[in-house]
Write a protein that holds these residues in place. Structure first.
Motif, short mmCIF file in Angstrom:
data_model
loop_
_atom_site.label_atom_id
_atom_site.label_comp_id
_atom_site.label_asym_id
_atom_site.label_seq_id
_atom_site.Cartn_x
_atom_site.Cartn_y
_atom_site.Cartn_z
N PHE A 139 -5.84 -75.10 7.70
CA PHE A 139 -5.14 -73.94 8.63
C PHE A 139 -4.21 -73.42 7.93
N ARG A 140 -4.07 -72.06 7.83
CA ARG A 140 -3.14 -71.31 7.33
C ARG A 140 -2.58 -70.26 8.15
N ASP A 141 -1.59 -70.16 8.56
CA ASP A 141 -1.10 -69.28 9.70
C ASP A 141 -0.87 -67.77 9.25
N GLU A 142 -2.01 -67.40 8.78
CA GLU A 142 -1.78 -65.92 8.15
C GLU A 142 -1.20 -64.87 9.01
N MET A 143 -0.55 -64.02 8.11
CA MET A 143 -0.07 -62.93 8.95
C MET A 143 -0.92 -62.01 9.69
N MET A 150 -13.74 -64.08 7.57
CA MET A 150 -13.38 -63.96 6.30
C MET A 150 -12.03 -64.34 6.12
N ARG A 151 -11.13 -63.81 7.00
CA ARG A 151 -9.90 -64.27 6.91
C ARG A 151 -9.12 -64.93 8.34
N GLY A 152 -9.49 -66.05 8.30
CA GLY A 152 -9.30 -66.80 9.58
C GLY A 152 -7.98 -67.55 9.53
N ARG A 153 -7.49 -68.21 10.55
CA ARG A 153 -6.30 -69.06 10.34
C ARG A 153 -6.95 -70.36 10.02
N ILE A 282 -14.70 -59.75 -2.64
CA ILE A 282 -14.41 -60.69 -1.66
C ILE A 282 -14.13 -61.95 -2.53
N GLU A 283 -12.90 -62.74 -2.48
CA GLU A 283 -12.83 -63.98 -3.21
C GLU A 283 -13.40 -65.02 -2.41
N VAL A 284 -14.45 -65.67 -3.08
CA VAL A 284 -15.10 -66.82 -2.43
C VAL A 284 -14.78 -68.07 -3.11
N GLY A 285 -13.92 -68.03 -4.07
CA GLY A 285 -13.60 -69.46 -4.61
C GLY A 285 -12.69 -69.10 -5.99
N GLN A 286 -12.01 -70.39 -6.22
CA GLN A 286 -10.98 -70.11 -6.98
C GLN A 286 -11.14 -71.73 -7.95
N ILE A 287 -10.89 -71.66 -9.22
CA ILE A 287 -10.81 -72.82 -9.98
C ILE A 287 -9.28 -72.67 -10.76
N SER A 322 -16.21 -71.16 4.95
CA SER A 322 -16.77 -70.53 6.28
C SER A 322 -16.74 -68.81 5.63
N ARG A 323 -15.72 -68.57 4.77
CA ARG A 323 -15.67 -67.01 4.50
C ARG A 323 -16.85 -66.65 4.08
N LEU A 324 -17.63 -67.61 3.19
CA LEU A 324 -18.92 -67.20 2.44
C LEU A 324 -19.98 -66.48 3.56
P1 ATP Z 1 -6.50 -65.41 -0.13
O1 ATP Z 1 -6.02 -64.59 -1.63
O2 ATP Z 1 -7.77 -64.43 0.18
O3 ATP Z 1 -5.56 -65.45 0.72
P2 ATP Z 1 -6.18 -67.95 -1.59
O4 ATP Z 1 -6.08 -67.36 -2.91
O5 ATP Z 1 -4.92 -67.98 -0.84
O6 ATP Z 1 -7.05 -66.77 -0.68
P3 ATP Z 1 -7.20 -70.45 -2.30
O7 ATP Z 1 -6.00 -71.35 -1.85
O8 ATP Z 1 -7.70 -70.09 -3.52
O9 ATP Z 1 -7.07 -69.24 -1.00
O10 ATP Z 1 -8.41 -71.42 -1.42
C1 ATP Z 1 -9.79 -71.38 -1.73
C2 ATP Z 1 -10.84 -70.24 -0.99
O11 ATP Z 1 -10.49 -70.56 0.46
C3 ATP Z 1 -10.54 -68.79 -1.44
O12 ATP Z 1 -11.23 -68.53 -2.68
C4 ATP Z 1 -11.30 -68.36 -0.21
O13 ATP Z 1 -12.58 -68.21 -0.39
C5 ATP Z 1 -11.02 -69.29 0.77
N1 ATP Z 1 -9.88 -68.98 2.00
C6 ATP Z 1 -8.68 -68.97 1.53
N2 ATP Z 1 -7.97 -68.31 2.51
C7 ATP Z 1 -8.82 -68.05 3.87
C8 ATP Z 1 -8.56 -67.59 4.92
N3 ATP Z 1 -7.75 -67.33 5.69
N4 ATP Z 1 -9.98 -67.41 5.79
C9 ATP Z 1 -11.20 -68.08 5.32
N5 ATP Z 1 -11.32 -68.36 3.82
C10 ATP Z 1 -10.02 -68.53 3.27
#
Ligand code: ATP
Ligand code: MG
Length: 445
Positions: A139-143, A150-153, A282-287, A322-324
């Motif tokens: 859970f992230r309480d996105e603005m 794609m950008r859920g909470r 669209i960012e789908v992952g990060q390492i 889920s964003r995928l």
């Molecule tokens: P963003 O820059 O899009 O807010 P982030 O860099 O904060 O993402 P990470 O902490 O890298 O996100 O999380 C790993 C992955 O989780 C991200 O690459 C993204 O695919 C997914 N993700 C992040 N935030 C969300 C969100 N609010 N809703 C759906 N998927 C998310």
């Protein structure tokens, strides 16, 4: 699955709240239902795709030698006080109090908790390397929650954490993740480009984001177009072989590909002009390799071969599960609906009965349905008493990659029709040949 018995609440109208195509089609195809801003129920069709994506993520993580576990969604605030992030995280963190007035939070990520697990049970280099991961709701309480999933909470993420005795081993873990991610996205029919991203205060080239190109993407990206041609394919990679894994990473990260955070105009301009691309992704992952940031703060140490005690080297690696779904639809659709790649489709094939109630058509459809099931393929059989046009529209909207159409006229000649959703091309063949054709396609993926 017989459509007459399924739960597929398809919408005829375009939902007004959906600004982008993936959100629109997920609502129209009855895949999700919004329950609050950025919070969704996964209806049966959406749930099937979500599970499929999870399955691929699991398979590729296990193939790379990583170990699944499951941590809770709720975490005690005290763990986050140890790392200092309880105060740093700000309003994106959902903070909760239980009945004893203890401070809790709904996890936005799990570095602290996994470090706590590690320090409780591991103290020797002999137990390393170790990479643990889970697929769990965050859970992230996105603005600005928007664009559907794609950008859920509340969203589903795979997050993995490596523990290694030294920097070289930790970088191997980083590389292993890169290769396993490349394979994961390719299996989903996606081209996700690893791009050098901003590692914040830690510095160095120790973080990559994986981006799927799409006009609706939130990130601006700069790359050499030749990078989009690279494919991992089915090559066998030995994940224990450091040089081999590093070689694959080099192949995929040498050409210029960066997000706006790390973009370098001079390097970019050195690319031949016709290959210089500015686009959205669209960012789908990060390492991420971050060394001893959490292990030092939280006292996670290991005794090395020479007897000294050192903070364990770590990194964290996320996939937006889920964003995928949104990203795949953005990359694969037309004006009639979704076009699922075979790797993630909710059903491998749809059967459309053009004349429900016609003895021969009904029997042929039943026969196909059972023959496909015998080969491990669960078809979605549209057995409703509906017009052919409505059945085709539903199949096109929900995007199954293959359709078998059965009608009395074809059956009189001993044939049914096999249609590719992607190309729209139809071919007539016997029902037996149709089953073999579909089975062959799925045997190859
Ligand atoms: P963003 O820059 O899009 O807010 P982030 O860099 O904060 O993402 P990470 O902490 O890298 O996100 O999380 C790993 C992955 O989780 C991200 O690459 C993204 O695919 C997914 N993700 C992040 N935030 C969300 C969100 N609010 N809703 C759906 N998927 C998310
Ligand atoms: Mg990220």
């Amino acid at each position: 699955m017989r459509l007459s018995r399924y739960f597929l609440p398809v919408l005829k109208e375009n939902p007004a709240e959906a600004q982008i195509v993936s959100h629109r089609y997920m609502l129209r195809a009855g895949m999700i239902k919004q329950q609050a801003a950025g919070i969704y129920s996964w209806l049966p069709l959406g749930y099937r795709v979500l599970k499929r994506i999870e399955q691929i993520v699991h398979e590729e993580q296990v193939r790379a030698g990583h170990i699944p576990l499951l941590m809770p969604t709720l975490q005690p605030a005290d763990l986050w006080r140890e790392s200092g992030r309880y105060d740093d995280y700000g309003q994106e963190m959902l903070r909760i109090k239980d009945r004893q007035d203890r401070e809790m939070l709904y996890g936005p990520t799990n570095e602290e908790m996994i470090t706590d697990i590690f320090r409780a049970h591991v103290s020797s280099y002999k137990d390393l390397p170790l990479t643990l991961y889970h697929i769990q709701w965050k859970f992230r309480d996105e603005m600005r929650p928007r664009f559907g999933v794609m950008r859920g909470r509340e969203f589903l993420m795979k997050d993995g954490y490596n523990f290694d005795v030294d920097r070289a081993s930790a970088l191997h873990a980083y590389n292993r993740h890169m290769v396993s991610y490349l394979r994961t996205y390719e299996r989903m029919g996606l081209t996700a480009i690893p791009m050098r991203a901003d590692s914040g205060p830690i510095g160095g080239d120790d973080t990559h984001e994986f981006l799927v190109l799409a006009a609706t993407g939130e990130s601006e990206v700069f790359f050499d177009s030749a990078v989009t041609e690279l494919k991992l394919g089915n090559r066998a990679v030995d994940y224990d072989n450091r040089d081999e894994v590093a070689g694959v990473c080099k192949e995929f990260t040498t050409l210029y590909a960066r997000t706006d955070e790390t973009h370098d105009e001079a390097l970019f301009n050195a690319i031949p002009e016709e290959r210089r691309k500015v686009a959205r992704g669209i960012e789908v992952g990060q390492i991420f390799y971050f060394g001893t940031k959490y292990s030092e703060a939280m006292g996670a140490t290991v005794v090395t071969a020479d007897g000294s005690k050192v903070p364990v080297e770590m990194g964290s690696h996320g996939i937006g599960v889920s964003r995928l779904l949104g990203a795949i639809i953005e990359a694969s659709h037309d004006d009639k609906g979704i076009i699922w790649p075979e790797g993630v489709t909710p059903f491998p094939v749809g059967i459309v009965n053009l004349k429900q109630g016609d003895g021969a058509a009904d029997a042929a459809c039943e026969g196909l349905y059972k023959a496909l099931a015998a080969k491990g393929l669960e078809a979605l059989y549209d057995d409703r008493d509906e017009r052919a046009g409505a059945k085709f529209a539903t199949m096109d909207l929900i995007g199954l990659p293959w359709r078998i159409t059965v009608g009395p006229r074809g059956l009189a000649n001993g044939v049914v029709e096999v249609t590719s959703r992607r190309t729209g091309v139809s071919e007539e063949m016997s029902p037996e040949a149709a089953v073999d054709r579909i089975a062959q396609i799925y045997a190859e993926i």
